[in-house]
Motif scaffolding. Structure first.
Motif, short mmCIF file in Angstrom:
data_model
loop_
_atom_site.label_atom_id
_atom_site.label_comp_id
_atom_site.label_asym_id
_atom_site.label_seq_id
_atom_site.Cartn_x
_atom_site.Cartn_y
_atom_site.Cartn_z
N VAL A 30 42.41 32.57 40.40
CA VAL A 30 41.66 31.63 41.23
C VAL A 30 42.53 30.40 41.44
O VAL A 30 43.08 29.85 40.48
CB VAL A 30 40.31 31.24 40.59
N GLU A 31 42.63 29.99 42.70
CA GLU A 31 43.46 28.85 43.08
C GLU A 31 42.57 27.77 43.69
O GLU A 31 41.68 28.06 44.48
CB GLU A 31 44.49 29.33 44.10
N LYS A 32 42.85 26.52 43.30
CA LYS A 32 42.10 25.38 43.83
C LYS A 32 42.99 24.15 43.86
O LYS A 32 43.49 23.74 42.81
CB LYS A 32 40.87 25.12 42.96
N GLU A 33 43.21 23.60 45.04
CA GLU A 33 43.89 22.31 45.19
C GLU A 33 45.11 22.13 44.30
O GLU A 33 45.17 21.23 43.47
CB GLU A 33 42.90 21.17 44.93
N GLY A 34 46.08 23.00 44.45
CA GLY A 34 47.33 22.84 43.72
C GLY A 34 47.32 23.31 42.29
O GLY A 34 48.30 23.16 41.58
N ALA A 35 46.22 23.88 41.83
CA ALA A 35 46.13 24.43 40.48
C ALA A 35 45.62 25.86 40.58
O ALA A 35 45.00 26.24 41.57
CB ALA A 35 45.19 23.60 39.61
N MET A 61 40.46 24.18 49.38
CA MET A 61 39.82 25.49 49.49
C MET A 61 40.09 26.27 48.20
O MET A 61 41.20 26.30 47.70
CB MET A 61 40.39 26.24 50.70
N ILE A 62 39.07 26.90 47.71
CA ILE A 62 39.18 27.77 46.54
C ILE A 62 39.45 29.19 47.03
O ILE A 62 38.78 29.67 47.95
CB ILE A 62 37.88 27.74 45.70
N ILE A 63 40.42 29.83 46.43
CA ILE A 63 40.76 31.21 46.79
C ILE A 63 40.73 32.05 45.52
O ILE A 63 41.29 31.65 44.49
CB ILE A 63 42.17 31.31 47.41
N ILE A 64 40.08 33.20 45.60
CA ILE A 64 40.13 34.15 44.49
C ILE A 64 40.92 35.36 44.96
O ILE A 64 40.64 35.93 46.02
CB ILE A 64 38.73 34.55 43.95
N TYR A 65 41.95 35.69 44.21
CA TYR A 65 42.75 36.89 44.46
C TYR A 65 42.04 38.00 43.70
O TYR A 65 42.03 38.01 42.47
CB TYR A 65 44.20 36.66 44.00
N HIS A 66 41.46 38.90 44.46
CA HIS A 66 40.41 39.79 43.96
C HIS A 66 40.75 41.25 44.16
O HIS A 66 41.29 41.65 45.19
CB HIS A 66 39.13 39.42 44.72
N ASN A 67 40.39 42.05 43.14
CA ASN A 67 40.43 43.50 43.24
C ASN A 67 39.00 43.98 42.99
O ASN A 67 38.52 43.92 41.86
CB ASN A 67 41.39 44.09 42.20
N PRO A 68 38.29 44.44 44.02
CA PRO A 68 36.89 44.82 43.86
C PRO A 68 36.66 45.96 42.87
O PRO A 68 35.54 46.14 42.40
CB PRO A 68 36.44 45.19 45.27
N ARG A 69 37.68 46.71 42.50
CA ARG A 69 37.52 47.80 41.54
C ARG A 69 37.58 47.31 40.10
O ARG A 69 37.31 48.07 39.18
CB ARG A 69 38.60 48.86 41.77
N CYS A 70 37.91 46.03 39.90
CA CYS A 70 38.06 45.46 38.56
C CYS A 70 36.80 44.69 38.17
O CYS A 70 36.37 43.79 38.88
CB CYS A 70 39.27 44.53 38.54
N SER A 71 36.22 45.03 37.04
CA SER A 71 34.99 44.37 36.60
C SER A 71 35.21 42.88 36.33
O SER A 71 34.35 42.06 36.64
CB SER A 71 34.41 45.05 35.36
N LYS A 72 36.35 42.52 35.78
CA LYS A 72 36.63 41.10 35.51
C LYS A 72 36.78 40.33 36.82
O LYS A 72 36.37 39.18 36.92
CB LYS A 72 37.89 40.94 34.66
N SER A 73 37.35 40.97 37.81
CA SER A 73 37.50 40.34 39.11
C SER A 73 36.13 40.17 39.79
O SER A 73 35.83 39.11 40.35
CB SER A 73 38.45 41.18 39.98
N ARG A 74 35.28 41.18 39.69
CA ARG A 74 33.93 41.07 40.25
C ARG A 74 33.16 39.96 39.54
O ARG A 74 32.41 39.21 40.16
CB ARG A 74 33.19 42.40 40.15
N GLU A 75 33.36 39.86 38.23
CA GLU A 75 32.71 38.81 37.45
C GLU A 75 33.19 37.42 37.94
O GLU A 75 32.40 36.49 38.05
CB GLU A 75 33.07 38.99 35.97
#
Length: 114
Positions: free
Chosen positions: A94-99, A1-15
Protein backbone atom coordinates in the motif's frame (compact mmCIF):
# COMPACT_ATOMS: atom_id res chain seq x y z
CA UNK A 1 -3.86 9.05 -3.51
CA UNK A 2 -3.68 5.69 -1.78
CA UNK A 3 -2.82 2.76 -4.03
CA UNK A 4 -2.96 -0.90 -3.11
CA UNK A 5 -0.94 -3.28 -5.25
CA UNK A 6 -3.31 -6.19 -5.12
CA UNK A 7 -3.56 -9.84 -6.08
CA UNK A 8 -7.23 -10.88 -5.74
CA UNK A 9 -6.21 -14.56 -5.32
CA UNK A 10 -4.29 -13.73 -2.12
CA UNK A 11 -6.24 -13.72 1.15
CA UNK A 12 -3.86 -11.19 2.76
CA UNK A 13 -4.28 -8.91 -0.23
CA UNK A 14 -8.09 -9.20 -0.06
CA UNK A 15 -7.85 -8.43 3.65
CA UNK A 16 -5.85 -5.30 2.78
CA UNK A 17 -8.60 -4.11 0.43
CA UNK A 18 -11.15 -4.62 3.23
CA UNK A 19 -9.05 -2.49 5.61
CA UNK A 20 -8.94 0.29 3.02
CA UNK A 21 -12.67 0.02 2.36
CA UNK A 22 -13.40 0.21 6.10
CA UNK A 23 -11.21 3.31 6.41
CA UNK A 24 -13.60 5.28 4.22
CA UNK A 25 -10.63 6.80 2.37
CA UNK A 26 -10.44 6.95 -1.40
CA UNK A 27 -8.03 4.46 -2.88
CA UNK A 28 -7.08 2.87 -6.16
CA UNK A 29 -6.59 -0.86 -6.70
CA UNK A 30 -3.81 -1.90 -9.04
CA UNK A 31 -3.83 -5.58 -9.89
CA UNK A 32 -0.11 -5.80 -10.50
CA UNK A 33 -0.29 -9.24 -12.13
CA UNK A 34 -2.52 -7.77 -14.88
CA UNK A 35 -0.88 -4.32 -14.86
CA UNK A 36 2.78 -5.00 -13.98
CA UNK A 37 5.04 -2.33 -12.58
CA UNK A 38 7.85 -0.97 -14.72
CA UNK A 39 11.43 -1.06 -13.45
CA UNK A 40 11.19 2.67 -12.63
CA UNK A 41 7.89 2.21 -10.75
CA UNK A 42 9.25 -0.71 -8.74
CA UNK A 43 12.47 1.18 -7.95
CA UNK A 44 10.42 4.14 -6.71
CA UNK A 45 8.17 1.86 -4.67
CA UNK A 46 11.19 0.20 -3.05
CA UNK A 47 12.49 3.64 -2.03
CA UNK A 48 9.13 4.46 -0.45
CA UNK A 49 9.16 1.10 1.33
CA UNK A 50 12.72 1.73 2.47
CA UNK A 51 13.51 -1.85 1.47
CA UNK A 52 16.15 -3.57 -0.60
CA UNK A 53 14.83 -5.55 -3.57
CA UNK A 54 15.50 -8.93 -1.95
CA UNK A 55 13.29 -7.95 1.02
CA UNK A 56 10.33 -7.60 -1.35
CA UNK A 57 10.84 -10.98 -3.03
CA UNK A 58 8.54 -13.86 -2.17
CA UNK A 59 11.34 -16.39 -1.75
CA UNK A 60 8.98 -19.32 -1.19
CA UNK A 61 7.51 -19.08 -4.71
CA UNK A 62 8.32 -22.03 -6.96
CA UNK A 63 9.80 -19.85 -9.71
CA UNK A 64 12.20 -18.24 -7.20
CA UNK A 65 13.34 -21.58 -5.83
CA UNK A 66 13.80 -23.14 -9.27
CA UNK A 67 15.34 -20.25 -11.20
CA UNK A 68 16.81 -17.60 -8.93
CA UNK A 69 17.48 -18.74 -5.36
CA UNK A 70 21.04 -19.90 -5.95
CA UNK A 71 22.06 -16.98 -8.15
CA UNK A 72 23.98 -13.95 -6.93
CA UNK A 73 21.79 -11.15 -8.34
CA UNK A 74 22.41 -7.42 -8.07
CA UNK A 75 19.62 -5.11 -6.91
CA UNK A 76 19.05 -4.04 -10.50
CA UNK A 77 18.80 -7.68 -11.60
CA UNK A 78 16.38 -8.45 -8.75
CA UNK A 79 14.17 -5.57 -9.83
CA UNK A 80 14.18 -6.86 -13.39
CA UNK A 81 13.29 -10.38 -12.15
CA UNK A 82 10.31 -8.99 -10.17
CA UNK A 83 9.14 -6.91 -13.14
CA UNK A 84 9.31 -10.00 -15.38
CA UNK A 85 7.72 -12.20 -12.67
CA UNK A 86 5.36 -9.96 -10.66
CA UNK A 87 4.14 -13.00 -8.73
CA UNK A 88 7.43 -12.69 -6.80
CA UNK A 89 6.45 -9.33 -5.26
CA UNK A 90 5.26 -9.41 -1.64
CA UNK A 91 1.61 -8.47 -1.27
CA UNK A 92 -0.25 -6.41 -0.64
CA UNK A 93 1.78 -3.23 -0.89
CA UNK A 94 0.00 0.00 0.00
CA UNK A 95 1.37 3.37 -1.07
CA UNK A 96 0.33 6.76 0.28
CA UNK A 97 1.91 10.19 -0.27
CA UNK A 98 5.54 9.19 -0.63
CA UNK A 99 5.41 6.30 1.84
CA UNK A 100 4.58 2.64 1.41
CA UNK A 101 4.27 -0.54 3.46
CA UNK A 102 3.80 -4.24 2.93
CA UNK A 103 0.33 -4.91 4.35
CA UNK A 104 1.28 -8.02 6.29
CA UNK A 105 -0.08 -7.91 8.90
CA UNK A 106 -3.03 -5.70 7.93
CA UNK A 107 -2.36 -3.52 11.00
CA UNK A 108 0.56 -2.11 8.95
CA UNK A 109 -2.04 -0.60 6.61
CA UNK A 110 -3.93 0.95 9.50
CA UNK A 111 -0.69 2.55 10.74
CA UNK A 112 0.01 3.99 7.28
CA UNK A 113 -3.48 5.50 7.12
CA UNK A 114 -3.30 7.20 10.53
Amino acid sequence: MIIIYHNPRCSKSREGVKVLEASGKDFKVREYLKDPLSEDELTSLLQKLNMSPIELVRTEEKIWKEEYRDRDLSDKELIRVMVENPKLIQRPVVEKEGAAIVGRPSSNIERLLS
